[in-house]
Design an enzyme around this catalytic site. Structure first.
Site: not given
Ligand SMILES: Cc1cc2nc3c(=O)[nH]c(=O)nc-3n(C[C@H](O)[C@H](O)[C@H](O)COP(=O)(O)OP(=O)(O)OC[C@H]3O[C@@H](n4cnc5c(N)ncnc54)[C@H](O)[C@@H]3O)c2cc1C
Length: 378
Positions: A130, A155, A240, A362, A364
């Site tokens: 992750g 995910f 971005g 995007e 944590t």
């Protein structure tokens, strides 16, 4: 310093706000009931000219402008986070092709995606990888001119809905992060399948699921960018994307503040509107201050990107702060609504569940702090 938006940016805000009000808001209840984002709405992002924001004109866009993209996300989020996520995350695939694709790949995919409203997914995360994405196990092995991909991604936003996937895979395990490559994968390729679709706390309009690759043969021409540079590309792309996710927090906070102001003027307790109580006024003042601070951090990060200046630290700060205050402001707005805020008849209950994801995907909040501290201590 000029804090004013350009005329084009103002027009894009107007367009996005109109779309949010007229198209997104009326279908929020249906999305909540069906746990499904209407693909027809995604196609409309193209029809009205929103998909084309922040892409070069050469490939069907209206020109590069990271701030314009932020503004669209902010406005769509005011209607619902599912719409904003659909806009932002399902366009990420096209964004990555735009950033690192060859002229042939851009010409092949971008006009098709932009003109037809094609959703795409970016597949990085795995069950064991992750935050530490570079520890991924998905493997790509060269076979003549082709590559054979094996692994399972989890995910993944848009899994089962997307019409194009960018898969991040190890091409040389020995090299770790420097042995990762990106592949453009057509979901009709034999061996490509969708596994478990997740049942989530919120953001129910955005489908999240597993992408399974079993001996998926990908032609060499579908390698995106250079072999071994995939991790570098996705990390740069995430910088971005984080500004956009920050705007999801901002849009949520702005909508929550508006709801709280309105409700506090209408709700009468102890013989007067609760807005007359200083305790409520202080809540509103704190919420507005957080919204304003987040807004300028986010716009500044997007401006840096537009200027071609380094923006990685500012993007991480904007994401950390924008998403934190998104949750905090919704929480306070819900509190101002008392018991009604807890009921599904009012939007705050959904907003409270939806906004929570912005502190996780995007990268944590903890990872944003790792990025910020890394830059400070360089
Ligand atoms: C709805 C949703 C949509 C998503 N969409 C996509 C997608 O489209 N594509 C994709 O590739 N991925 C996607 N993701 C995956 C998402 O990016 C990861 O969930 C996220 O990066 C965190 O990884 P993890 O869930 O494995 O948590 P972990 O990495 O296991 O983290 C668990 C906890 O440990 C903390 N932690 C980890 N490392 C550190 C550290 N070094 N220092 C301090 N704390 C640390 C984390 O902050 C977190 O609190 C999505 C996730 C969700 C929930």
């Amino acid at each position: 310093m000029d804090f004013r938006l350009t005329e084009d940016q103002e027009s894009i805000r107007e367009l996005a706000a109109k779309f949010a009000k007229e198209v997104c808001a009326p279908e929020v209840e249906t999305i909540e009931a069906e746990h499904r984002f209407p693909i027809e709405t995604f196609r409309k992002f193209s029809e009205v000219g929103l998909y084309s924001v922040n892409f070069d004109e050469e490939y069907g866009g209206i020109g590069k402008d990271a701030l314009a993209e932020v503004i669209v996300v902010e406005e769509l989020t005011k209607a619902s986070l599912s719409h904003a996520a659909a806009f932002q995350i399902n366009r990420a695939c096209a964004g990555l092709i735009d950033e690192v694709g060859s002229p042939e790949q851009k010409a092949k995919y971008l006009p098709w995606m932009i003109e037809n409203g094609i959703p795409g997914s970016v597949c990085i995360t795995e069950s064991g990888a992750g935050s530490d994405a570079a520890s991924m196990r998905t493997m790509a092995v060269r076979d003549g001119d082709d590559w054979i991909l094996n692994g399972t991604k989890c995910f993944i936003t848009g899994a089962g809905v997307s019409e194009l996937y960018i898969v991040c895979a190890q091409t040389d395990r020995e090299l770790g992060a420097k042995g990762i490559t990106l592949f453009i994968v057509d979901p009709s390729t034999p061996g490509f399948s969708i596994g478990k679709i997740e049942n989530k706390m919120g953001l129910v309009g955005s489908q999240t699921g597993e992408v399974i690759l079993q001996d998926v043969r990908v032609p060499g021409e579908n390698v995106l960018g250079e072999v071994g540079k995939g991790f570098k590309y996705v990390m740069a792309n995430l910088d971005g994307a984080r500004i956009g996710t920050a705007a999801q927090g901002l849009g949520t906070a702005e909508a929550a503040l508006d709801l709280a102001i309105k409700y506090s003027k209408e709700r009468v307790q102890f013989g007067r509107p609760i807005s007359k109580f200083q305790g409520i006024q202080w809540y509103l003042a704190e919420m507005a201050t957080k919204v304003d601070s987040a807004k300028w951090m986010i716009y500044h990060a997007a401006w840096l990107k537009n200027e071609g200046l380094p923006f990685s630290k500012e993007a991480a700060m904007a994401k950390l702060y924008g998403t934190t205050i998104g949750r905090e402001v919704v929480n306070t707005a819900l509190q101002i609504h008392g018991g009604y805020g807890y009921m599904k008849d009012y939007p705050l209950e959904r907003m409270y569940r939806d906004v929570r994801i912005t502190e996780i995907y995007e990268g944590t909040s903890e990872i944003q702090k790792v990025v910020i501290a890394g830059q400070l201590l360089r």
